[in-house]
Design a protein around this motif. Structure first.
Motif, PDB file in Angstrom:
ATOM      1  N   TYR A 199      -5.387  10.696  -0.270  1.00  0.00           N
ATOM      2  CA  TYR A 199      -6.175   9.324  -1.301  1.00  0.00           C
ATOM      3  C   TYR A 199      -5.475   8.272  -0.514  1.00  0.00           C
ATOM      4  O   TYR A 199      -4.297   8.499   0.705  1.00  0.00           O
ATOM      5  CB  TYR A 199      -5.052   9.405  -2.647  1.00  0.00           C
ATOM      6  CG  TYR A 199      -6.100  10.268  -3.718  1.00  0.00           C
ATOM      7  CD1 TYR A 199      -6.309  11.496  -3.283  1.00  0.00           C
ATOM      8  CD2 TYR A 199      -6.110  10.153  -4.432  1.00  0.00           C
ATOM      9  CE1 TYR A 199      -6.783  12.559  -4.369  1.00  0.00           C
ATOM     10  CE2 TYR A 199      -7.283  11.108  -5.414  1.00  0.00           C
ATOM     11  CZ  TYR A 199      -6.877  10.906  -5.249  1.00  0.00           C
ATOM     12  OH  TYR A 199      -7.778  12.201  -6.253  1.00  0.00           O
ATOM     13  N   GLU A 200      -6.383   6.709  -0.704  1.00  0.00           N
ATOM     14  CA  GLU A 200      -5.360   6.087   0.276  1.00  0.00           C
ATOM     15  C   GLU A 200      -5.413   4.748  -0.146  1.00  0.00           C
ATOM     16  O   GLU A 200      -6.169   4.627  -1.764  1.00  0.00           O
ATOM     17  CB  GLU A 200      -6.383   5.254   1.263  1.00  0.00           C
ATOM     18  CG  GLU A 200      -6.615   6.144   2.386  1.00  0.00           C
ATOM     19  CD  GLU A 200      -7.323   6.555   3.591  1.00  0.00           C
ATOM     20  OE1 GLU A 200      -7.769   4.826   4.436  1.00  0.00           O
ATOM     21  OE2 GLU A 200      -7.711   7.245   3.820  1.00  0.00           O
ATOM     22  N   VAL A 201      -4.891   3.748  -0.310  1.00  0.00           N
ATOM     23  CA  VAL A 201      -5.076   1.857  -1.588  1.00  0.00           C
ATOM     24  C   VAL A 201      -5.651   1.276  -0.453  1.00  0.00           C
ATOM     25  O   VAL A 201      -5.773   1.039   0.877  1.00  0.00           O
ATOM     26  CB  VAL A 201      -3.337   1.717  -1.771  1.00  0.00           C
ATOM     27  CG1 VAL A 201      -3.701   0.696  -2.026  1.00  0.00           C
ATOM     28  CG2 VAL A 201      -2.622   3.176  -1.964  1.00  0.00           C
ATOM     29  N   ASP A 217      -2.710  14.110  -1.273  1.00  0.00           N
ATOM     30  CA  ASP A 217      -2.845  14.053   0.009  1.00  0.00           C
ATOM     31  C   ASP A 217      -4.539  13.924   0.426  1.00  0.00           C
ATOM     32  O   ASP A 217      -5.138  14.358  -0.227  1.00  0.00           O
ATOM     33  CB  ASP A 217      -3.039  15.315   0.716  1.00  0.00           C
ATOM     34  CG  ASP A 217      -1.909  16.318   2.023  1.00  0.00           C
ATOM     35  OD1 ASP A 217      -0.533  14.821   1.088  1.00  0.00           O
ATOM     36  OD2 ASP A 217      -1.741  16.514   1.749  1.00  0.00           O
ATOM     37  N   ARG A 257       1.191  -1.396   0.196  1.00  0.00           N
ATOM     38  CA  ARG A 257       0.326   0.237   0.352  1.00  0.00           C
ATOM     39  C   ARG A 257       1.034   0.992  -0.236  1.00  0.00           C
ATOM     40  O   ARG A 257       1.142   1.973  -0.355  1.00  0.00           O
ATOM     41  CB  ARG A 257      -0.958   0.289   1.268  1.00  0.00           C
ATOM     42  CG  ARG A 257      -1.738  -1.103   1.225  1.00  0.00           C
ATOM     43  CD  ARG A 257      -3.214  -1.108   2.353  1.00  0.00           C
ATOM     44  NE  ARG A 257      -3.425  -0.014   2.777  1.00  0.00           N
ATOM     45  CZ  ARG A 257      -3.284   1.050   3.612  1.00  0.00           C
ATOM     46  NH1 ARG A 257      -3.340   0.885   4.472  1.00  0.00           N
ATOM     47  NH2 ARG A 257      -4.500   2.082   3.546  1.00  0.00           N
ATOM     48  N   ASN A 258       2.066   1.361   0.942  1.00  0.00           N
ATOM     49  CA  ASN A 258       2.777   2.345   1.296  1.00  0.00           C
ATOM     50  C   ASN A 258       3.722   2.399  -0.130  1.00  0.00           C
ATOM     51  O   ASN A 258       3.977   3.659  -0.830  1.00  0.00           O
ATOM     52  CB  ASN A 258       3.648   2.208   2.502  1.00  0.00           C
ATOM     53  CG  ASN A 258       2.894   2.574   3.359  1.00  0.00           C
ATOM     54  OD1 ASN A 258       1.806   3.166   3.701  1.00  0.00           O
ATOM     55  ND2 ASN A 258       3.265   2.003   4.305  1.00  0.00           N
ATOM     56  N   GLN A 275       2.479   8.903  -6.426  1.00  0.00           N
ATOM     57  CA  GLN A 275       2.447   9.694  -5.937  1.00  0.00           C
ATOM     58  C   GLN A 275       0.988  10.392  -5.402  1.00  0.00           C
ATOM     59  O   GLN A 275       0.903  11.608  -6.398  1.00  0.00           O
ATOM     60  CB  GLN A 275       2.869  11.240  -6.987  1.00  0.00           C
ATOM     61  CG  GLN A 275       4.681  10.481  -7.305  1.00  0.00           C
ATOM     62  CD  GLN A 275       5.494  11.330  -7.131  1.00  0.00           C
ATOM     63  OE1 GLN A 275       5.488  12.661  -7.158  1.00  0.00           O
ATOM     64  NE2 GLN A 275       6.125  10.521  -6.139  1.00  0.00           N
ATOM     65  N   LEU A 276       0.366   9.785  -4.415  1.00  0.00           N
ATOM     66  CA  LEU A 276      -0.801  10.370  -4.466  1.00  0.00           C
ATOM     67  C   LEU A 276      -1.073  11.115  -3.414  1.00  0.00           C
ATOM     68  O   LEU A 276       0.155  11.525  -2.919  1.00  0.00           O
ATOM     69  CB  LEU A 276      -1.345   8.529  -3.623  1.00  0.00           C
ATOM     70  CG  LEU A 276      -1.870   7.504  -3.693  1.00  0.00           C
ATOM     71  CD1 LEU A 276      -2.519   6.720  -2.586  1.00  0.00           C
ATOM     72  CD2 LEU A 276      -2.509   7.697  -4.983  1.00  0.00           C
ATOM     73  N   SER A 306     -10.150   8.469  -3.793  1.00  0.00           N
ATOM     74  CA  SER A 306     -10.034   9.796  -3.944  1.00  0.00           C
ATOM     75  C   SER A 306     -10.464  10.220  -1.832  1.00  0.00           C
ATOM     76  O   SER A 306     -11.086   9.074  -1.456  1.00  0.00           O
ATOM     77  CB  SER A 306      -9.672  11.175  -3.925  1.00  0.00           C
ATOM     78  OG  SER A 306     -11.169  11.030  -4.376  1.00  0.00           O
ATOM     79  N   ALA A 331      -6.407   3.238  -5.534  1.00  0.00           N
ATOM     80  CA  ALA A 331      -6.182   4.536  -4.866  1.00  0.00           C
ATOM     81  C   ALA A 331      -7.549   5.312  -5.412  1.00  0.00           C
ATOM     82  O   ALA A 331      -8.411   5.952  -6.057  1.00  0.00           O
ATOM     83  CB  ALA A 331      -5.336   5.040  -5.889  1.00  0.00           C
ATOM     84  N   ALA A 379       1.368   4.179  -2.993  1.00  0.00           N
ATOM     85  CA  ALA A 379       1.106   6.152  -2.243  1.00  0.00           C
ATOM     86  C   ALA A 379       2.866   6.498  -3.352  1.00  0.00           C
ATOM     87  O   ALA A 379       2.017   7.182  -3.765  1.00  0.00           O
ATOM     88  CB  ALA A 379       0.989   5.587  -0.987  1.00  0.00           C
ATOM     89  N   GLU A 380       3.640   5.538  -3.111  1.00  0.00           N
ATOM     90  CA  GLU A 380       4.595   6.772  -3.938  1.00  0.00           C
ATOM     91  C   GLU A 380       5.404   6.480  -4.730  1.00  0.00           C
ATOM     92  O   GLU A 380       5.302   7.829  -5.397  1.00  0.00           O
ATOM     93  CB  GLU A 380       6.054   5.839  -2.903  1.00  0.00           C
ATOM     94  CG  GLU A 380       7.600   6.887  -3.508  1.00  0.00           C
ATOM     95  CD  GLU A 380       8.627   5.649  -2.659  1.00  0.00           C
ATOM     96  OE1 GLU A 380       7.900   5.172  -1.368  1.00  0.00           O
ATOM     97  OE2 GLU A 380       9.688   5.799  -3.433  1.00  0.00           O
TER      98      GLU A 380
END
Ligand SMILES: *Cc1c(COP(=O)(O)O)cnc(C)c1O
Length: 375
Positions: free
Chosen positions: A74-76, A72, A61-62, A69-70, A211, A209, A65-66
């Motif tokens: 946003y989550e996976v 602020d 997940r991290n 380039q998610l 929003s 991902a 996100a990297e």
């Protein structure tokens, strides 16, 4: 294999180092399989509710996100069942009343058909385009969800990810695109995909991902209680579980480990610029070769629409592309057959980041060799 496959041997020194060019499941790098071996016995064969597996999910997940380039907030999130399950989740627990779909191939039209079949939703608006192109989507009154497809894997067409309207949320089928095509995630609310394509892992999982607006929508739809949401495709359950680095039910651990290994490889080498750059290099070669060829031509005529992760190449009527694919297969170069329902005299060649651009170069050399022997 066709019984009448011409008996043509491709010299070993022409062959790619790896002969897998399928569009999904796709080439898995040996390093990813080594990661599975290294995860034994600490992770493989252990509980997905305990630290070691949850650590892999957190890393994936991290890493995504990297990589993506998610922005602020946003989550996976993730769940089992691949993109097809995510589609059902969007039908049951995301679209409020009426969606609009860019429909330009097998996958984009399939999602739209699923929406059309849902008795609690209005008929979706379809914006269609000829196969081999993509439509342009713009604002339509009364639409709460715009459904785009970043890469139509059946035809080899890539489409821009841009908000068609300030109203409504944007969901993007990035099943084959994620990790292989550049994207500005702020231009959409749900960017969903499976790991067996550009992430070079195995099937059976979906990831997305999402929003802040999408999270709000998922929570509101679950709270509304106005329709039955099958638990397996419940996006609220996926969200709640993802926040604990888990899935609703048991995931395939090897799939998670291999996806994570690929995402870490991308991130350690420069992120999307690196991974999409590999696909770009492959595509520049493949389309350049086909453009210059007397017997081959890119199926997608507009260069801007030509996918850099899945290339479709048409052949002259004097060439039997199915025979070329069969000869390649007999020589260990597999899955270059076109999408079954497209019905063209064509080869389809995956150029996902795992595939070495040098191997695409070698592949076109092999096709030239086969063409010379056939004609
Ligand atoms: C492969 C693919 C799907 C289906 O994915 P599954 O994980 O097999 O459900 C959907 N959309 C696109 C664009 C695809 O390439």
């Amino acid at each position: 294999m066709a019984t009448n496959t011409p008996d043509i041997r491709i010299p070993d020194d022409l062959k790619p180092a790896d002969g897998r060019f399928g569009s999904g499941p796709s080439k898995v790098r040996p390093e990813q399989l080594e990661a599975v071996m290294e995860a034994s016995p600490e992770v493989m064969g252990t509980s997905h509710r305990q630290g070691p597996v949850k650590f892999v999910v957190a890393s994936l997940r991290n890493g995504l996100a990297e990589l993506l380039q998610l922005p602020d907030g946003y989550e996976v999130i993730l769940g089992n069942g691949g993109t097809h399950a995510c589609w059902d989740g969007l039908v049951a627990g995301f679209i409020e009343q009426r969606s609009l779909h860019a429909s330009f191939g097998e996958f984009s039209s399939k999602f739209a058909k699923g929406v059309a079949a849902a008795p609690f939703l209005d008929d979706p608006v379809l914006v269609e385009a000829e196969v081999g192109t993509h439509p342009t989507v713009s604002h339509v009154d009364g639409i709460d969800t715009y459904a785009l497809t970043h890469n139509e894997t059946s035809t080899g067409v890539m489409a821009p990810v841009t908000r068609p309207s300030q109203d409504g949320l944007v969901v993007v089928d990035a099943t084959s695109a994620a990790g292989g095509l550049r994207v500005d995630i702020a231009e959409c609310d749900v960017y969903y995909f499976s790991p067996q394509k550009s992430l070079a892992s195995d099937g059976g999982l979906w990831l997305a991902a999402v929003s802040p607006a999408a999270i709000e929508r998922i929570e509101a739809r679950a709270a509304a209680g106005d329709r039955w949401i099958p638990p397996f495709v419940d996006l609220k359950a996926a969200l709640d579980n993802a926040r604990k680095d888990q899935t609703l039910n048991t995931p395939a651990l090897a799939t998670l480990i291999m996806a994570d290994a690929q995402v870490q490889w991308f991130c350690h080498n420069g992120g999307l610029a690196f991974s999409a750059g590999r696909s770009d290099a492959s595509a520049a070669h493949l389309y350049g070769w086909a453009d210059a060829h007397a017997l081959a031509t890119p199926f997608v005529t507009d260069p801007a629409m030509r996918s850099s992760v899945v290339g479709t190449i048409d052949f002259d009527d004097s060439v039997d592309a199915a025979a070329v694919a069969a000869v390649l297969r007999a020589n260990g170069i597999v899955d270059t057959e076109p999408y079954r329902k497209l019905g063209r005299n064509q080869l389809r060649i995956a150029m996902f980041p795992a595939i070495d651009p040098d191997d695409v170069l070698a592949l076109t050399g092999c096709i030239d060799h086969v063409l010379a022997e056939l004609t």
